[in-house]
Design an enzyme around this catalytic site. Structure first.
Site, short mmCIF file in Angstrom:
data_model
loop_
_atom_site.label_atom_id
_atom_site.label_comp_id
_atom_site.label_asym_id
_atom_site.label_seq_id
_atom_site.Cartn_x
_atom_site.Cartn_y
_atom_site.Cartn_z
N GLU A 142 0.80 -1.30 0.04
CA GLU A 142 -0.13 0.22 -0.06
C GLU A 142 1.01 1.28 0.05
OE1 GLU A 142 -2.44 -3.28 1.12
OE2 GLU A 142 -0.59 -2.53 1.63
N ASP B 151 2.12 13.20 -14.95
CA ASP B 151 0.79 13.57 -15.83
C ASP B 151 0.52 15.06 -15.74
OD1 ASP B 151 -1.51 12.86 -17.29
OD2 ASP B 151 -2.61 13.50 -15.61
#
Length: 157
Positions: free
Chosen positions: A113, A127
């Site tokens: 995680e 991005d």
């Protein structure tokens, strides 16, 4: 010694943790993304066209840690008690450093995680900045430390 994620017939399987005791688990992971001078300056000034790069990356990393079992096929779904994702600007190297700390009370660790949180946070920076800098490099993603469980504590380095 056999593989833990493959049964006797060679089929993939999720490890049965049902008999294990629940313990407090913590994992910390980190990684970095290197930016061009121009791109770093825009992120630092909060002037990237797509918006608040670090704020969006922080939320993306937290969300990713929570969705880890949907991304990594044989990971268990865990009830996380805390996910903290910090992003730090490193002007001397033109990098953004991401650090993710994940906690739970469970039967298996939270390393994946934490690593997933860091990875998605850095991918989000990429991005949001790719229109300015397509040469960004993501790297040095690793587990920094973990606590809890049968194997005990681990510290990188």
């Amino acid at each position: 010694m056999g593989f833990t994620h493959i049964d006797a017939e060679g089929n993939a399987r999720m490890v049965d943790v049902g008999a294990k005791d629940a313990t407090r688990r913590t994992a910390v992971a980190e990684g970095r993304i290197r930016l061009s001078d121009e791109c770093f300056a825009l992120v630092e000034a909060g002037r990237m066209k797509k918006g608040d790069v670090l704020g969006v990356a922080q939320i993306a990393g937290i969300m990713a840690a929570k969705k880890n079992a949907e991304l990594i096929p044989l990971c268990h779904t865990l009830l996380l008690t805390s996910v903290k994702l910090n992003l730090e600007l490193l002007p001397e190297t033109r990098e953004v450093r991401a650090e993710c700390t994940v906690k739970c009370e469970g039967k298996t660790g939270v390393e994946m995680e934490a690593l997933t949180g860091v990875s998605v946070a850095l991918l989000t920076v990429y991005d949001m900045c790719k229109a300015v800098d397509k040469r960004m490099t993501i790297g040095d993603i690793h587990l920094v430390e973990k606590h809890g469980g049968k194997s005990g504590d681990f510290y990188f380095g």
